[in-house]
Design a protein around this motif. Structure first.
Motif, short mmCIF file in Angstrom:
data_model
loop_
_atom_site.label_atom_id
_atom_site.label_comp_id
_atom_site.label_asym_id
_atom_site.label_seq_id
_atom_site.Cartn_x
_atom_site.Cartn_y
_atom_site.Cartn_z
N LEU A 31 1.16 87.48 49.31
CA LEU A 31 0.51 87.65 48.47
C LEU A 31 0.88 87.17 47.33
CD1 LEU A 31 -1.29 91.15 49.21
CD2 LEU A 31 -2.59 88.93 49.05
N ILE A 32 0.50 86.18 46.54
CA ILE A 32 0.92 85.54 45.42
C ILE A 32 0.25 85.73 44.09
CG2 ILE A 32 1.39 83.26 44.03
CD1 ILE A 32 3.19 84.33 46.56
N PHE A 33 0.44 86.10 42.98
CA PHE A 33 -0.59 86.48 41.99
C PHE A 33 -0.10 85.10 40.90
CE2 PHE A 33 -1.55 88.78 37.97
CZ PHE A 33 -2.76 89.14 38.22
N ARG A 34 -1.38 84.59 40.58
CA ARG A 34 -1.45 83.44 39.83
C ARG A 34 -1.99 83.51 38.59
NH1 ARG A 34 -4.21 77.49 41.65
NH2 ARG A 34 -3.70 76.35 39.62
N ILE A 35 -1.48 83.12 37.36
CA ILE A 35 -1.94 83.27 35.96
C ILE A 35 -2.19 81.96 35.70
CG2 ILE A 35 -2.02 84.34 33.94
CD1 ILE A 35 0.29 85.97 36.05
N GLN A 36 -3.46 81.53 35.53
CA GLN A 36 -3.70 80.35 34.89
C GLN A 36 -4.04 80.26 33.23
OE1 GLN A 36 -6.83 78.99 38.21
NE2 GLN A 36 -5.70 77.13 37.70
N PHE A 49 -8.53 83.18 27.46
CA PHE A 49 -7.76 82.00 27.52
C PHE A 49 -6.72 82.03 28.66
CE2 PHE A 49 -8.56 82.66 23.10
CZ PHE A 49 -9.16 81.06 22.73
N TYR A 50 -6.82 82.93 29.82
CA TYR A 50 -6.22 82.96 30.89
C TYR A 50 -7.03 83.59 32.19
CZ TYR A 50 -4.86 88.02 30.07
OH TYR A 50 -5.05 89.34 29.87
N ASP A 51 -6.81 83.14 33.33
CA ASP A 51 -7.34 83.85 34.57
C ASP A 51 -6.32 84.14 35.46
OD1 ASP A 51 -10.20 83.47 33.76
OD2 ASP A 51 -9.82 80.97 34.02
N SER A 52 -6.60 85.17 36.27
CA SER A 52 -5.59 85.64 37.13
C SER A 52 -6.38 86.18 38.49
CB SER A 52 -4.66 86.80 36.62
OG SER A 52 -5.68 88.03 36.41
N LYS A 53 -5.52 85.83 39.63
CA LYS A 53 -6.09 86.24 40.80
C LYS A 53 -4.94 86.23 42.01
CE LYS A 53 -8.38 83.19 43.31
NZ LYS A 53 -9.43 81.98 43.48
#
Length: 292
Positions: free
Chosen positions: A245-250, A233-237
């Motif tokens: 550098l930004i870390f995004r968790i959708q 239920f989540y993706d991160s990149k």
């Protein structure tokens, strides 16, 4: 081509408010073309009068944003020109060279990165909300330089669980509460520079290893806190914006209630993460997950 001067209008811009290249880029966009066409009159030959031109509604962002938009259009035009060159080469020589394929892969990768970076900037402009949260770091205390601070990491985990329990959302790590892009570069260097990173390595190689170490640490924390079943239920990149550098968790909506360490239940309000207990928690879970 002979042009009747009565059919031409000169537009003089206040360049303290709007840049000429930005206006040109906008009017060439699909939205700009639609707006211009909507103002035209005449059933046989569509025309624009001076008043109709004056009535055009053009979105005017701040000058620094206009400059970024112009730069983005320029990059897109360069990419389109490169695609055209490659297509011409392939049409002449259908058996494509390895070099052409490598160029194509590089262009596609750069376009993807550009899209991600632009999307992050769009989210930041919208500000924190029920579906968007900023965190400056994952576990680095920026005041004391203490690394892998558990209570800071827990704040990230609680936010993710809240998104899963509510309606989904985006968590951006490396963004200050004000919306300033600060990046995780400092945290990666302080917390995830390991013995496997050698002095002879390039900076890019060092960051690649540090990012891998960060991802392993993040995954282990998430596994312990909310369980492997919620990976779906989540993706991160990682996304790079202007060297930061930004870390995004959708996050998506989870199918079942998500508890942090099997005991605490969190939801998103606007724009905060709240813990629910007792009857309030029971009613929310009933309505959100079992209403059918």
């Amino acid at each position: 081509l002979n042009t009747n001067h009565s059919q031409v209008f000169q537009i003089i811009l206040n360049e303290e408010k709007i840049l000429a290249n930005y206006l040109i880029s906008f009017l060439k966009s699909s939205l700009g073309i639609k707006l211009v066409n909507s103002q035209k009159t005449g059933s046989i030959i569509a025309t624009l009068s001076k008043k109709e031109i004056q009535d055009l509604i053009v979105p005017v962002p701040p000058l620094n944003e206009q400059e970024k938009i112009i730069a983005t259009f320029n990059k897109m035009n360069i990419a389109i020109a490169e695609f055209e060159k490659l297509r011409e080469n392939i049409s002449i020589n259908p058996i494509s060279s390895k070099e052409d394929l490598e160029k194509l892969d590089a262009i596609i990768m750069n376009i993807s990165e550009l899209s991600d970076a632009d999307d992050i900037k769009r989210l930041i402009r919208n500000g924190e909300s029920k579906i968007l949260e900023f965190k400056e770091t994952f576990g680095l205390n920026v005041k004391t330089n203490e690394t892998k601070v558990k209570y800071l990491e827990l704040e990230v985990i609680k936010t993710i669980a809240a998104f899963l329990n509510t309606g989904g959302g985006n968590l951006l790590i490396g963004i200050h509460d004000s919306g300033e892009i600060r990046g995780l570069n400092n945290e990666l260097e302080k917390s995830f520079w390991s013995t496997e990173i050698k002095n002879f390595m390039s900076k890019e190689q060092k960051y690649t290893i540090a990012k891998d170490n960060f991802l392993k640490h993040f995954k282990n924390k998430m596994k312990t806190a909310i369980g492997e079943k919620n990976y779906l239920f989540y993706d991160s990149k990682f996304i790079e914006i202007d060297g930061k550098l930004i870390f995004r968790i959708q996050c998506k909506k989870a199918n079942d209630p998500v508890f942090v360490y099997d005991k605490d239940f969190y939801v998103r309000t606007d724009p905060a993460t709240d813990k629910l207990e007792g009857s309030e928690q029971a009613n929310f879970i009933k309505n959100r997950f079992y209403s059918n």
